[in-house]
Motif scaffolding. Sequence first.
Motif, PDB file in Angstrom:
ATOM      1  N   LEU A  55       1.086  -1.613  -7.710  1.00  0.00           N
ATOM      2  CA  LEU A  55       0.262  -2.292  -6.708  1.00  0.00           C
ATOM      3  C   LEU A  55      -0.467  -3.490  -7.311  1.00  0.00           C
ATOM      4  O   LEU A  55      -0.544  -4.565  -6.711  1.00  0.00           O
ATOM      5  N   GLN A  56      -0.958  -3.281  -8.530  1.00  0.00           N
ATOM      6  CA  GLN A  56      -1.687  -4.343  -9.210  1.00  0.00           C
ATOM      7  C   GLN A  56      -0.842  -5.621  -9.298  1.00  0.00           C
ATOM      8  O   GLN A  56      -1.273  -6.701  -8.922  1.00  0.00           O
ATOM      9  N   GLN A  57       0.400  -5.410  -9.738  1.00  0.00           N
ATOM     10  CA  GLN A  57       1.301  -6.545  -9.921  1.00  0.00           C
ATOM     11  C   GLN A  57       1.593  -7.220  -8.576  1.00  0.00           C
ATOM     12  O   GLN A  57       1.555  -8.433  -8.444  1.00  0.00           O
ATOM     13  N   GLN A  58       1.838  -6.356  -7.597  1.00  0.00           N
ATOM     14  CA  GLN A  58       2.161  -6.844  -6.265  1.00  0.00           C
ATOM     15  C   GLN A  58       1.016  -7.701  -5.716  1.00  0.00           C
ATOM     16  O   GLN A  58       1.229  -8.784  -5.194  1.00  0.00           O
ATOM     17  N   LEU A  59      -0.209  -7.197  -5.861  1.00  0.00           N
ATOM     18  CA  LEU A  59      -1.363  -7.923  -5.333  1.00  0.00           C
ATOM     19  C   LEU A  59      -1.563  -9.229  -6.082  1.00  0.00           C
ATOM     20  O   LEU A  59      -1.912 -10.258  -5.496  1.00  0.00           O
ATOM     21  N   ALA A  60      -1.328  -9.180  -7.412  1.00  0.00           N
ATOM     22  CA  ALA A  60      -1.556 -10.381  -8.209  1.00  0.00           C
ATOM     23  C   ALA A  60      -0.607 -11.489  -7.810  1.00  0.00           C
ATOM     24  O   ALA A  60      -0.932 -12.672  -7.913  1.00  0.00           O
TER      25      ALA A  60
ATOM     26  N   MET B 166      -7.750   7.013 -12.412  1.00  0.00           N
ATOM     27  CA  MET B 166      -7.339   6.745 -11.035  1.00  0.00           C
ATOM     28  C   MET B 166      -6.791   5.330 -10.910  1.00  0.00           C
ATOM     29  O   MET B 166      -5.760   5.092 -10.283  1.00  0.00           O
ATOM     30  N   GLY B 167      -7.492   4.401 -11.542  1.00  0.00           N
ATOM     31  CA  GLY B 167      -7.016   3.012 -11.544  1.00  0.00           C
ATOM     32  C   GLY B 167      -5.650   2.919 -12.186  1.00  0.00           C
ATOM     33  O   GLY B 167      -4.760   2.232 -11.675  1.00  0.00           O
ATOM     34  N   HIS B 168      -5.462   3.655 -13.267  1.00  0.00           N
ATOM     35  CA  HIS B 168      -4.176   3.593 -13.960  1.00  0.00           C
ATOM     36  C   HIS B 168      -3.050   4.087 -13.064  1.00  0.00           C
ATOM     37  O   HIS B 168      -2.021   3.441 -12.919  1.00  0.00           O
ATOM     38  N   PHE B 169      -3.279   5.237 -12.402  1.00  0.00           N
ATOM     39  CA  PHE B 169      -2.195   5.807 -11.612  1.00  0.00           C
ATOM     40  C   PHE B 169      -1.950   5.041 -10.324  1.00  0.00           C
ATOM     41  O   PHE B 169      -0.826   4.735  -9.978  1.00  0.00           O
ATOM     42  N   LEU B 170      -3.024   4.749  -9.609  1.00  0.00           N
ATOM     43  CA  LEU B 170      -2.857   4.159  -8.270  1.00  0.00           C
ATOM     44  C   LEU B 170      -2.580   2.659  -8.321  1.00  0.00           C
ATOM     45  O   LEU B 170      -1.953   2.113  -7.421  1.00  0.00           O
ATOM     46  N   PHE B 171      -3.067   1.987  -9.374  1.00  0.00           N
ATOM     47  CA  PHE B 171      -2.893   0.534  -9.372  1.00  0.00           C
ATOM     48  C   PHE B 171      -1.849   0.060 -10.367  1.00  0.00           C
ATOM     49  O   PHE B 171      -0.884  -0.602  -9.992  1.00  0.00           O
ATOM     50  N   ASP B 172      -2.050   0.446 -11.662  1.00  0.00           N
ATOM     51  CA  ASP B 172      -1.169  -0.119 -12.677  1.00  0.00           C
ATOM     52  C   ASP B 172       0.213   0.509 -12.625  1.00  0.00           C
ATOM     53  O   ASP B 172       1.218  -0.176 -12.494  1.00  0.00           O
TER      54      ASP B 172
ATOM     55  N   THR C 108      -8.995 -12.516  -8.245  1.00  0.00           N
ATOM     56  CA  THR C 108      -7.774 -12.467  -7.447  1.00  0.00           C
ATOM     57  C   THR C 108      -7.860 -11.334  -6.468  1.00  0.00           C
ATOM     58  O   THR C 108      -8.785 -10.528  -6.477  1.00  0.00           O
ATOM     59  N   LEU C 109      -6.845 -11.283  -5.655  1.00  0.00           N
ATOM     60  CA  LEU C 109      -6.750 -10.234  -4.657  1.00  0.00           C
ATOM     61  C   LEU C 109      -6.743  -8.868  -5.335  1.00  0.00           C
ATOM     62  O   LEU C 109      -7.401  -7.928  -4.888  1.00  0.00           O
ATOM     63  N   ALA C 110      -5.999  -8.785  -6.445  1.00  0.00           N
ATOM     64  CA  ALA C 110      -5.863  -7.510  -7.148  1.00  0.00           C
ATOM     65  C   ALA C 110      -7.228  -7.015  -7.624  1.00  0.00           C
ATOM     66  O   ALA C 110      -7.578  -5.849  -7.468  1.00  0.00           O
ATOM     67  N   LEU C 111      -7.987  -7.955  -8.145  1.00  0.00           N
ATOM     68  CA  LEU C 111      -9.299  -7.596  -8.665  1.00  0.00           C
ATOM     69  C   LEU C 111     -10.205  -7.107  -7.546  1.00  0.00           C
ATOM     70  O   LEU C 111     -10.955  -6.152  -7.708  1.00  0.00           O
TER      71      LEU C 111
ATOM     72  N   PHE D 243       0.808  -1.207   0.000  1.00  0.00           N
ATOM     73  CA  PHE D 243       0.000   0.000   0.000  1.00  0.00           C
ATOM     74  C   PHE D 243       0.843   1.259   0.000  1.00  0.00           C
ATOM     75  O   PHE D 243       0.357   2.324  -0.376  1.00  0.00           O
ATOM     76  N   THR D 244       2.111   1.121   0.408  1.00  0.00           N
ATOM     77  CA  THR D 244       2.995   2.276   0.275  1.00  0.00           C
ATOM     78  C   THR D 244       3.144   2.626  -1.199  1.00  0.00           C
ATOM     79  O   THR D 244       3.199   3.807  -1.558  1.00  0.00           O
ATOM     80  N   LEU D 245       3.186   1.624  -2.053  1.00  0.00           N
ATOM     81  CA  LEU D 245       3.261   1.869  -3.498  1.00  0.00           C
ATOM     82  C   LEU D 245       2.116   2.771  -3.933  1.00  0.00           C
ATOM     83  O   LEU D 245       2.318   3.744  -4.664  1.00  0.00           O
ATOM     84  N   ALA D 246       0.912   2.454  -3.457  1.00  0.00           N
ATOM     85  CA  ALA D 246      -0.254   3.224  -3.867  1.00  0.00           C
ATOM     86  C   ALA D 246      -0.218   4.630  -3.289  1.00  0.00           C
ATOM     87  O   ALA D 246      -0.466   5.608  -3.985  1.00  0.00           O
ATOM     88  N   THR D 247       0.112   4.729  -1.986  1.00  0.00           N
ATOM     89  CA  THR D 247       0.112   6.069  -1.386  1.00  0.00           C
ATOM     90  C   THR D 247       1.196   6.933  -2.014  1.00  0.00           C
ATOM     91  O   THR D 247       1.012   8.148  -2.155  1.00  0.00           O
ATOM     92  N   ASP D 248       2.311   6.306  -2.379  1.00  0.00           N
ATOM     93  CA  ASP D 248       3.363   7.094  -3.038  1.00  0.00           C
ATOM     94  C   ASP D 248       2.917   7.606  -4.404  1.00  0.00           C
ATOM     95  O   ASP D 248       3.420   8.615  -4.893  1.00  0.00           O
ATOM     96  N   ALA D 249       1.972   6.883  -5.010  1.00  0.00           N
ATOM     97  CA  ALA D 249       1.538   7.280  -6.348  1.00  0.00           C
ATOM     98  C   ALA D 249       0.489   8.396  -6.325  1.00  0.00           C
ATOM     99  O   ALA D 249       0.164   8.964  -7.363  1.00  0.00           O
ATOM    100  N   VAL D 250      -0.027   8.698  -5.132  1.00  0.00           N
ATOM    101  CA  VAL D 250      -1.086   9.717  -5.046  1.00  0.00           C
ATOM    102  C   VAL D 250      -0.623  11.084  -5.574  1.00  0.00           C
ATOM    103  O   VAL D 250      -1.323  11.704  -6.378  1.00  0.00           O
TER     104      VAL D 250
END
Lengths: 252, 378
Positions: free
Chosen positions: B144-149, B134-140, B230-233, B94-101
Amino acid sequence: MILLLLPAISLLIWTQIPEPAQGWLFLPVWVASSWLILAGSLESARLRRRVWLEQYLLADSSWHRLLRGGVLMTVWHLLVAALLALFMLAKLLHVHAWIGLLLLAQAVVIGWLGRWLDARLQVHVRVAVRPAVARRMLVPLVMLPLLPGYLLIVLMLSQPAMVGIGWGEAVSLYLPEAQSAVGLLALCERSYLLLDLTLQWALQNALGSREDSGALAVLAWSLLLLSGAAFTWAWVRMLVGVGALVNRGEEA
Amino acid sequence: MTATPTKSRTRLFLLVFLAVVLLSVGGNLGVRLLEERLADNRLFSVLVNNQKLVLDGATLREFNDDLLRLTEQQRSQADLQMRQWTDDWLDRSFTLATDAVPQYLDWYYSMPGSYSRLYHAVGGDLEPFMTAQMGHFLFDASGLQQQLASFDDQVLSRWQALAQTQQRVIGQQLVGVYAPRQAKPTAALTTSMPMLNIDLALGSGFRASAEDIQRWRTGSQASVLAGAGTLALLVRRTLLPRLMSLGAVQSARRALAGFVARLAPRLAVAISAGGTAATVTAPSGPGALVAGSVAFLTAAGTLVVTDFTLLKTEEALLRDRKENEIRTELLASREILRVRLHQHLNSMVEQRGAQLRRALVQPYERAEIDRRFHILGR
């Protein structure tokens, strides 16, 4: 009174001593308690025998000497005393604190009752046999409150719940470990614990759904009464034996 | 009874002492003899940590107790370590996501961002566009997406590694304790010795089988993901709508929508104004037409630019609040996910505990060793 409390307290202390010392003291304790039990029971046996002989034999019969009670009687009572003492010691290692308290109180009761009985018999019984007769009467008198008290406490103490399970399972689940490291005492302890567990199991299952619950009830109550009676009897005999031993010297 | 009192008592005491000593010696001797006769003198060969130990029945019983104790100990340790690892993993992800904000917000307030938003607002598909961005920036883009998958694979490989070390530790400890306590096998006995393969049991108890992995995946889907793949989804499906409905995000969008709403009538006014001005001042002919359209374009352009500047300031005021809210929401989702993952780990740990116990019973069943009860002997 102090003479009565001394063996009672020292025996109860012995049960609380940690293991190596307890093992070393086992033999002296066993000897001492057998000695006390033997003194008392030998005296009462001789008294009984003398009454019987004087009742039936002619005054000048030579059988008086033969049947008075000698080696054979001593050996028999010795054996009984030693085994009773062993049983009592094994059980003492596992009695609950409440029963310990009851036993201690019994020593006081014996002292007090003995004195009262002696005073009552003073005007009725011949001086030579008065202490012996007093002690003879003391044993059943003391057993009277002790045995119900013992049963009451035993039945009130909590037991592992064994309703509905088989005897073998109960044994493998709940049999406690023996406390002593001395081979003979440990064997006695284990046998006693097994007996105790068996009677608890039978008692719990006697009213249960088992088909043989009638037989179980008989087994449970007879085991409970027999073991309780043997134990308390040995205890009372031992305490009464103190008086007999002191008296034995004086009369001789 | 001729002697003094003390003498009589001493005689009795000596008699009792002799008898009791005799009884005690005899009894102890008998007990020892019986114990020896009934001792558990069957020998077992135990394969542990690739070493073959020859143990007698009593030692084997202790060995078994130790084995159970050690595995239980290691298992609870593994439980703890997996929990910690999951916590760390979640924090890292989740640090990945917060850093992307900040990156997302940078884009949001940049020129291309603003104009594409305006474009989509006018086109009426602002909502799906913003969600996708938002999905593109925060997840892809954040990873984070990869990490969760990769969570399932990571957790299983981690577990595997842990189990292997633990198995080795248990084996080494047992060999260390019991190698010096081996019995000496006689030639006649060695052939008929029952064989206990503890290595195999520990291996099958600790190692995750294909079935385990399958169970983990279905389990994680059932409990954590509630129908998602999956978790990512899951995170994408639950987290994005929540982020989109945040107060700051909503008010920013409302500001934009209001602007678009205002845009249309003002444009009309500007067009008509341009038209009247042209008809009043300009000469007729093609020149008038040119002048009119120039006027219209300037009017409309000024209007758009000034209004858009106003909009930007309105939005800029919201930037900090928006960033904070997105961060808070991300952290809240992380805690929710943490609780779910812990629940799932717990059920997994319980399943594995049961499996381990089953596995440890197996070698004894195969060797047909009965549990015995001893009144004599320990």
